[in-house]
Design a protein around this motif. Structure first.
Motif, short mmCIF file in Angstrom:
data_model
loop_
_atom_site.label_atom_id
_atom_site.label_comp_id
_atom_site.label_asym_id
_atom_site.label_seq_id
_atom_site.Cartn_x
_atom_site.Cartn_y
_atom_site.Cartn_z
N ALA A 243 -117.09 -70.72 69.97
CA ALA A 243 -117.87 -71.94 70.23
C ALA A 243 -119.09 -71.61 71.08
CB ALA A 243 -116.99 -72.98 70.92
N ALA A 244 -118.93 -70.71 72.04
CA ALA A 244 -120.05 -70.31 72.90
C ALA A 244 -121.14 -69.64 72.08
CB ALA A 244 -119.56 -69.38 74.00
N VAL A 245 -120.76 -68.69 71.24
CA VAL A 245 -121.74 -67.98 70.41
C VAL A 245 -122.39 -68.93 69.42
CG1 VAL A 245 -122.06 -66.11 68.74
CG2 VAL A 245 -120.55 -65.78 70.71
N ARG A 246 -121.59 -69.82 68.83
CA ARG A 246 -122.14 -70.79 67.87
C ARG A 246 -123.16 -71.70 68.54
NH1 ARG A 246 -117.67 -72.18 66.06
NH2 ARG A 246 -117.26 -74.03 67.32
N HIS A 247 -122.88 -72.12 69.77
CA HIS A 247 -123.82 -72.97 70.51
C HIS A 247 -125.15 -72.25 70.72
CE1 HIS A 247 -125.11 -76.02 73.41
NE2 HIS A 247 -125.39 -75.05 74.27
N ILE A 248 -125.10 -70.97 71.03
CA ILE A 248 -126.32 -70.19 71.24
C ILE A 248 -127.09 -70.01 69.93
CG2 ILE A 248 -127.16 -67.89 71.87
CD1 ILE A 248 -124.72 -67.77 73.83
N VAL A 249 -126.38 -69.68 68.87
CA VAL A 249 -127.03 -69.47 67.57
C VAL A 249 -127.68 -70.76 67.07
CG1 VAL A 249 -126.58 -68.95 65.14
CG2 VAL A 249 -125.52 -67.55 66.92
N GLU A 250 -126.99 -71.88 67.23
CA GLU A 250 -127.54 -73.16 66.76
C GLU A 250 -128.77 -73.56 67.57
OE1 GLU A 250 -124.24 -75.80 66.99
OE2 GLU A 250 -123.31 -75.08 65.11
#
Length: 284
Positions: A243-250
Motif C-alpha cells: 500500500a505504501a509503494v502503491r501510494h507513492i507510485v500513484e
C-alpha cells in the motif's frame, strides 16, 4: 627491526572513527566538536569575521558535491527511522521489506546511511538489485555508514544533507524513530503544506507507534485551528508495504499527468498566439 618482524606486527586498532566530508578521522585526531556545533555556537562571535567566510565556501562545496553526485540518480524515495532499532525489531523487518519493494518498483532508496532502520532499508534495496544511497553526517558519537550503501556522501552540515533528502526524492517514508526522524517528518510536511514541494507523498509506517501523534495532531493541533483539516490528509498511515509503494507510485503518476497537461496547454497557447499574430499580419 627486520622486515619480517615488521610484517608480523598487528595492525593498530582503528578505534573510534569519524567522517567529516572527504576526511576520515581516527583516535586522537577526532576533535571534541563538529562543524555544525562550531557554526552554530554564538559564543564564538569574535571568530565570525575571520572564519565564517571560509565556512561559507565549505558549505557551498557540500552543496556542489551533493548536486554533482546525485544529479543522475533514478527516481528515489527517502526512508527515515531510528538508528537505535535492533536488527530483529518489527520496524527493521518492515524497513527491509520496504527497501526491497521500492527497488522492485524502480526506485533508489536514500537513507541517512547509519545503522538500525536505515541499514535495514539499504539492505532490502541492495539485495533486491536496487540502488542503495546513504547520506552520512558528522556526529559527536560514532555511527558510520552501513555496509549496504552503494553510493555514499558524508556531510558536515545537517542543512546541506537535508536538502539532498528532499531534492532527489519523490517521497518520504518514515518509520519509528526519534528526534532526527521527527525533524525530517515535520520538515517534509511543512514543505508540502507551504507549497515549496508539490505532490510529495509522506508515508508513516508503524501504525501503533504513530497513532498517538496523529491523534494529537487531529484532536489538539487541528481542533485548535493551528493546522487545517486538509493538512492531516498529507499523511498516509499504513503497515502494508504494498500500500505504501502503491501510494507513492500513484502520486507520481498524478503529478506526471498534471505536468503533461500543463505542457500541452502551454503548447496550445503558443500556437494560438502564433495564429493570432499571423492573422494580424495578413490584415495589415
Amino acid at each position: 627491526m627486520s622486515q619480517s618482524n615488521r610484517r608480523q606486527q598487528p595492525a593498530p586498532d582503528r578505534g573510534r572513527e569519524r567522517h567529516r566530508g572527504a576526511v576520515t578521522l581516527r583516535r586522537g585526531a577526532i576533535p571534541s566538536s563538529t562543524a555544525d556545533q562550531r557554526l552554530l555556537d554564538s559564543r564564538g562571535r569574535g571568530d565570525w569575521k575571520t572564519k565564517d567566510a571560509w565556512r561559507a565556501l565549505r558549505i557551498l562545496s557540500e552543496f556542489v558535491e551533493g548536486f554533482d553526485t546525485l544529479a543522475d540518480l533514478p527516481p528515489a524515495v527517502s526512508v527515515f527511522g531510528s538508528a537505535r532499532s535492533m536488527p530483529e525489531s518489527p520496524e527493521c523487518r518492515l524497513a527491509e521489506e520496504l527497501g526491497a519493494a521500492l527497488a522492485r518498483a524502480g526506485y533508489a532508496v536514500i537513507t541517512g546511511g547509519g545503522p538500525g532502520v536505515m541499514e535495514a532499508a539499504n539492505r532490502g534495496a541492495s539485495e533486491a538489485g536496487g540502488l542503495s544511497v546513504g547520506l552520512g553526517i558528522e556526529l559527536p558519537f560514532e555511527q558510520g555508514l552501513n555496509d549496504w550503501v552503494d553510493l555514499a556522501i558524508d556531510f558536515r552540515y545537517f542543512f546541506a544533507r537535508k536538502t539532498m533528502f528532499v531534492k532527489y526524492a519523490q517521497a518520504f517514508v518514515v518509520l519509528p524513530g526519534g528526534f532526527g526522524t521527527m525533524d525530517e517528518l515535520f520538515e517534509a510536511l511543512t514543505l508540502v503544506q507551504t507549497g515549496k514541494v508539490t505532490r510529495f507523498p509522506v508515508v508513516l509506517m508503524g501504525v501503533d507507534y504513530w497513532r498517538g501523534l496523529l491523534d494529537w495532531l487531529r484532536d489538539s493541533m487541528a481542533a485548535e485551528g493551528k493546522i487545517g483539516p486538509s493538512d492531516l490528509e498529507l499523511i498516509c498511515l499504513t503497515d502494508d508495504v504494498n500500500a505504501a509503494v502503491r501510494h507513492i507510485v500513484e502520486a507520481e503518476a498524478v503529478l506526471s499527468a498534471e505536468q503533461e497537461a500543463i505542457r500541452e496547454e502551454s503548447v496550445a497557447r503558443a500556437e494560438a498566439d502564433q495564429r493570432a499574430a499571423a492573422d494580424e499580419g495578413g490584415k495589415g
